[in-house]
Design an enzyme around this catalytic site. Structure first.
Site, PDB file in Angstrom:
ATOM      1  N   GLY A 287       0.825  -1.207   0.000  1.00 22.73           N
ATOM      2  CA  GLY A 287       0.000   0.000   0.000  1.00 22.73           C
ATOM      3  C   GLY A 287       0.858   1.256   0.000  1.00 22.73           C
ATOM      4  O   GLY A 287       0.535   2.249  -0.659  1.00 22.73           O
TER       5      GLY A 287
ATOM      6  N   ASP B 194       0.107  -0.170  13.167  1.00 19.16           N
ATOM      7  CA  ASP B 194       0.645  -1.470  12.738  1.00 19.16           C
ATOM      8  C   ASP B 194       0.888  -2.419  13.920  1.00 19.16           C
ATOM      9  O   ASP B 194       1.143  -3.607  13.714  1.00 19.16           O
ATOM     10  CB  ASP B 194       1.947  -1.274  11.947  1.00 19.16           C
ATOM     11  CG  ASP B 194       1.674  -0.571  10.615  1.00 19.16           C
ATOM     12  OD1 ASP B 194       0.539  -0.663  10.112  1.00 19.16           O
ATOM     13  OD2 ASP B 194       2.595   0.077  10.101  1.00 19.16           O
TER      14      ASP B 194
ATOM     15  N   SER C 291      -4.094   9.075   7.782  1.00 21.94           N
ATOM     16  CA  SER C 291      -3.240   8.176   7.005  1.00 21.94           C
ATOM     17  C   SER C 291      -1.959   8.886   6.589  1.00 21.94           C
ATOM     18  O   SER C 291      -1.996   9.884   5.864  1.00 21.94           O
ATOM     19  CB  SER C 291      -3.989   7.694   5.755  1.00 21.94           C
ATOM     20  OG  SER C 291      -3.062   7.164   4.832  1.00 21.94           O
TER      21      SER C 291
HETATM   22  C1  S3P Z   1       2.527   3.626   6.436  1.00 17.61           C
HETATM   23  C2  S3P Z   1       1.376   4.166   6.964  1.00 17.61           C
HETATM   24  C3  S3P Z   1       0.329   3.342   7.567  1.00 17.61           C
HETATM   25  C4  S3P Z   1       0.838   1.966   7.957  1.00 17.61           C
HETATM   26  C5  S3P Z   1       1.635   1.324   6.860  1.00 17.61           C
HETATM   27  C6  S3P Z   1       2.823   2.185   6.479  1.00 17.61           C
HETATM   28  C7  S3P Z   1       3.511   4.541   5.813  1.00 17.61           C
HETATM   29  O1  S3P Z   1      -0.721   3.179   6.636  1.00 17.61           O
HETATM   30  O2  S3P Z   1      -0.228   1.138   8.334  1.00 17.61           O
HETATM   31  O3  S3P Z   1       2.124   0.055   7.277  1.00 17.61           O
HETATM   32  O4  S3P Z   1       4.644   4.090   5.523  1.00 17.61           O
HETATM   33  O5  S3P Z   1       3.181   5.715   5.611  1.00 17.61           O
HETATM   34  P1  S3P Z   1      -1.922   4.262   6.498  1.00 17.61           P
HETATM   35  O6  S3P Z   1      -1.358   5.512   6.015  1.00 17.61           O
HETATM   36  O7  S3P Z   1      -2.864   3.633   5.515  1.00 17.61           O
HETATM   37  O8  S3P Z   1      -2.502   4.355   7.877  1.00 17.61           O
END
Ligand code: S3P
Length: 428
Positions: free
Chosen positions: A93, A312, A165
């Site tokens: 993601g 996380d 986020s």
């Molecule tokens: C992350 C942000 C979080 C986290 C992911 C890594 C990042 O996700 O859960 O493992 O590196 O910015 P979200 O932004 O969807 O909360």
């Protein structure tokens, strides 16, 4: 791969966990669009970060690994070249969302794809703000990969984030590097600020005022030398194992303790665990050694505003809460439903199998867990999700009787040596 996990007496010793995943992604991305060479020590070698590297290699960036160093030949803000195939983000993601911010600034069209789990995750959260800045983005059902992004002439903007986020905030800040003028993002709750810190280190004009972050665009970044600290999310599995297994004592060296990320340390202290932060060093990110000894823990209430700082770590906190005295209430955890899997479902189902089901209640967006005396070994499911898998591995170590976990290779997403390190640090 099915992994059999037998209970162990305790874990002991001094260990180091691999480099931070979030910070590694950002180092690759900023290194790629800075001018000049970036040299990164201890970058995380995992599936997710390898997808980010492959995507930039496909856009003409040279990335070379030599021992513990990674060298990135930066091409400047607009120097990426159009890839001759769709870019895959795999299961990541972070790759798809933050990379979209960079692609929004490029004068070419790119398609971003990924695996089945990533195909189910929401993308409207980045499509909307990046479109408001002037990118043309097509998505399946308007919300899912594949995304086709036609970047180019962006304009700065002010926006308020509906979802807490860091990935969305970061996508906007990366896009904000491109147009002249100031782009501002306002959050409801503070999320991890790794992007802001590293952008400043690379010379970007980023300012933070409370929950508002602004970036003045149109200015090139400069390649840097930096070291990636240990990942507190990976460390948290060992921290909780040490808390749960009697007579354990473990020291984890050089872990990132950024306050927007290290919420688990505060949660553990409030639950009564013996956790110490030692030898703290300040740099572009704060780093320290974490020392943990076993001990009894009790349930607490965790407010919604705290969840971004432990997003996380919630699966491993669920395991700890299941073995703590009394009730733990965790408010406002709906973002867990849109991770690599629905982590409320995956953790509840597994903890139910281990005998903690009656105490695990979900009401709306809140989770309430009443602790039990002991978990029992069982056949567990990773749901293809690295953090469900590693959390359940820790639960299995502390259970009565052996357990198995299916599809355990999913740990390679963030922590390829997880099972080896666990085996090396425990005492049968
Ligand atoms: C992350 C942000 C979080 C986290 C992911 C890594 C990042 O996700 O859960 O493992 O590196 O910015 P979200 O932004 O969807 O909360």
């Amino acid at each position: 791969m099915k992994k059999i996990i037998k209970p162990v007496k305790r874990i002991f010793g001094e260990i180091a966990v691999p480099g931070d995943k979030s910070i590694s992604h950002r180092a690759i991305m900023l290194g790629a669009i800075a001018r000049g060479r970036t040299a990164v020590k201890n970058i995380l070698d995992c599936d997710d970060c390898n997808y980010t590297m492959a995507a930039f290699r496909d856009m003409g960036v040279s990335i070379e690994k030599r021992d513990e160093m990674t060298f990135i030949g930066g091409r400047g803000l607009k120097g990426l070249v159009k890839p001759n195939r769709p870019l895959s983000a795999g299961n990541s993601g972070t790759t798809v969302r933050i990379l979209s911010g960079i692609l929004a600034g490029q004068d070419f069209e790119t398609t971003l794809t990924g695996d089945e789990s990533l195909s189910k995750r929401p993308m409207k959260r980045i499509i909307e703000p990046l479109s408001s800045m002037g990118a043309a983005i097509k998505a399946r059902d308007g919300d899912h990969i594949p995304l086709t992004i036609r970047g180019g002439a962006l304009r700065p903007m002010d926006c308020k984030l509906a979802v807490p986020s860091a990935q969305v905030k970061s996508a906007i800040l990366f896009a904000g590097l491109y147009p002249d003028g100031v782009t501002t993002v306002e959050e409801k709750f503070k999320t991890r600020d790794h992007t802001e810190r590293m952008m400043k280190y690379f010379g970007a004009d980023v300012k933070t005022e409370g929950l508002k972050v602004s970036i003045a665009g149109g200015r090139e970044l400069t390649g840097k030398t930096l070291e990636i600290p240990g990942d507190i999310s990976s460390a948290s599995f060992f921290i909780v194992a040490a808390v749960l297994l009697k007579a354990s004592k473990i020291r984890i060296k050089d872990v990132n303790v950024n306050p927007t990320r290290a919420g688990i340390l505060d949660i553990l202290s409030r639950m009564g665990a013996n956790v110490k932060v030692l030898n703290k060093k300040e740099g572009y990110e704060p780093v320290a050694d974490i020392e943990v000894e076993s001990g009894d823990t009790r349930g607490i209430t965790i407010e919604e505003r705290e969840t971004p700082g432990i997003i996380d770590e919630l699966p491993i906190i669920f395991v700890l809460a299941s073995l703590s005295k009394g009730k733990t209430l965790i408010k406002g955890v709906k973002e867990l439903r849109v991770k690599e899997t629905d982590r409320i479902v995956s953790m509840k189902e597994n903890l139910e199998k281990m005998g903690a089901g009656a105490g695990f209640k979900v009401e709306g967006d809140d989770v309430m867990i009443e602790g039990v005396e002991k978990l029992k070994g069982s056949d567990l499911k990773s749901f293809g999700d690295h953090r469900t898998c590693m959390s359940m591995a820790v639960a299995a170590l502390a259970a009565d009787g052996a357990s198995s976990i299916d599809d355990a290779e999913c740990v390679n997403k963030s922590f390829p040596g997880f099972f080896n390190l666990l085996e090396r640090s425990h005492v049968e």
